[in-house]
Design an enzyme around this catalytic site. Structure first.
Site, PDB file in Angstrom:
ATOM      1  N   LYS A  83      71.168   6.774 -10.405  1.00  0.00           N
ATOM      2  CA  LYS A  83      70.415   7.304  -9.000  1.00  0.00           C
ATOM      3  C   LYS A  83      71.544   8.064  -8.276  1.00  0.00           C
ATOM      4  O   LYS A  83      72.732   7.441  -8.070  1.00  0.00           O
ATOM      5  CB  LYS A  83      70.150   6.043  -8.270  1.00  0.00           C
ATOM      6  CG  LYS A  83      68.923   6.114  -7.215  1.00  0.00           C
ATOM      7  CD  LYS A  83      68.866   4.891  -6.345  1.00  0.00           C
ATOM      8  CE  LYS A  83      67.800   4.310  -6.166  1.00  0.00           C
ATOM      9  NZ  LYS A  83      67.542   3.394  -5.228  1.00  0.00           N
TER      10      LYS A  83
HETATM   11  C1  E4P Z   1      64.588   2.704  -3.483  1.00  0.00           C
HETATM   12  O1  E4P Z   1      64.791   3.229  -4.380  1.00  0.00           O
HETATM   13  C2  E4P Z   1      65.053   2.437  -2.136  1.00  0.00           C
HETATM   14  O2  E4P Z   1      66.105   1.607  -2.246  1.00  0.00           O
HETATM   15  C3  E4P Z   1      63.817   1.732  -1.002  1.00  0.00           C
HETATM   16  O3  E4P Z   1      62.710   1.778  -1.473  1.00  0.00           O
HETATM   17  C4  E4P Z   1      64.312   1.906   0.265  1.00  0.00           C
HETATM   18  O4  E4P Z   1      63.655   1.062   0.954  1.00  0.00           O
HETATM   19  P1  E4P Z   1      63.720   0.989   2.873  1.00  0.00           P
HETATM   20  O5  E4P Z   1      63.492   2.115   3.545  1.00  0.00           O
HETATM   21  O6  E4P Z   1      62.829   0.104   3.041  1.00  0.00           O
HETATM   22  O7  E4P Z   1      65.115   0.499   2.941  1.00  0.00           O
END
Ligand code: E4P
Length: 196
Positions: A83
């Site tokens: 990622k």
């Molecule tokens: C996914 O990869 C992200 O880490 C996650 O969906 C972020 O979500 P949030 O905006 O609730 O922190």
């Protein structure tokens, strides 16, 4: 539509996986920190439970450092998706790592043009953050819809991984619009799962 679970909680992943609800996992440095465990160790354990893609995020900011870190993460297991953030350096990293044959999840996407750049850099997944757009009074699901149209117009194979899912309506909307994947935290209550 595929379901990824957004957590580094191994017990929760195993339970949902047994139910057949887990097509993959997304983690980030805060989630790993919350688990209180070493990133390589916990990520390896998750990759052993789930056969689908497991996103592990780089923390470096410069492309050369991200590439080295991403290659190290990719060595953990064949189902790792590295990622990277949607920055210029993240896109350079995406191009190199996808060229190496690794899966890459480009995260922190807030516009359709950013999603176009990620697809051109060879991203396996693009992660638009719906909830965080809603937080600033925009409609996050509009972004999913725009990206779907653009990717379909040009036959990009990058999968739309809707992230920052905050409620059941987000899940329904993503399914209707044609997001390929949603990622959400495990249900906080078994009696009333957040996604139902
Ligand atoms: C996914 O990869 C992200 O880490 C996650 O969906 C972020 O979500 P949030 O905006 O609730 O922190």
């Amino acid at each position: 539509m595929k379901f990824f679970v957004d957590t580094a909680d191994v017990a929760a992943i195993a339970e949902l996986n047994d139910l057949g609800m887990v097509d993959g996992v997304t983690t980030n440095p805060s989630l790993i920190l919350k688990s209180g465990r070493d990133i390589l160790e916990v990520t390896k354990e998750i990759c052993g439970i789930v056969s689908g893609p497991v996103s592990a995020e780089v923390v470096a900011l410069k492309a050369d450092d991200m590439i080295a870190e991403g290659r190290k993460l990719a060595e953990i297991a064949p189902n790792i998706a590295v990622k990277v953030p949607l920055t210029w350096d993240g896109l350079k990293t995406c191009k190199v790592l996808s060229g190496d044959g690794f899966m890459v999840n480009v995260t922190l996407c807030f516009s359709a043009n950013q999603a176009l750049l990620a697809a051109k850099a060879g991203a396996t997944f693009i992660s638009p953050f719906i909830g965080r757009l809603d937080d600033i009074n925009l409609d996050g699901t509009d972004l999913i819809s725009d990206i779907r149209t653009i990717y379909d117009n040009f036959n990009f194979t990058t999968e739309i991984l809707a992230a920052s899912i905050r409620n059941a309506n987000h899940v329904t909307q993503c399914a209707m619009i044609g997001a390929d994947v949603i990622t959400a935290p495990p249900p906080s209550s078994k009696a009333s799962p957040r996604m139902c």
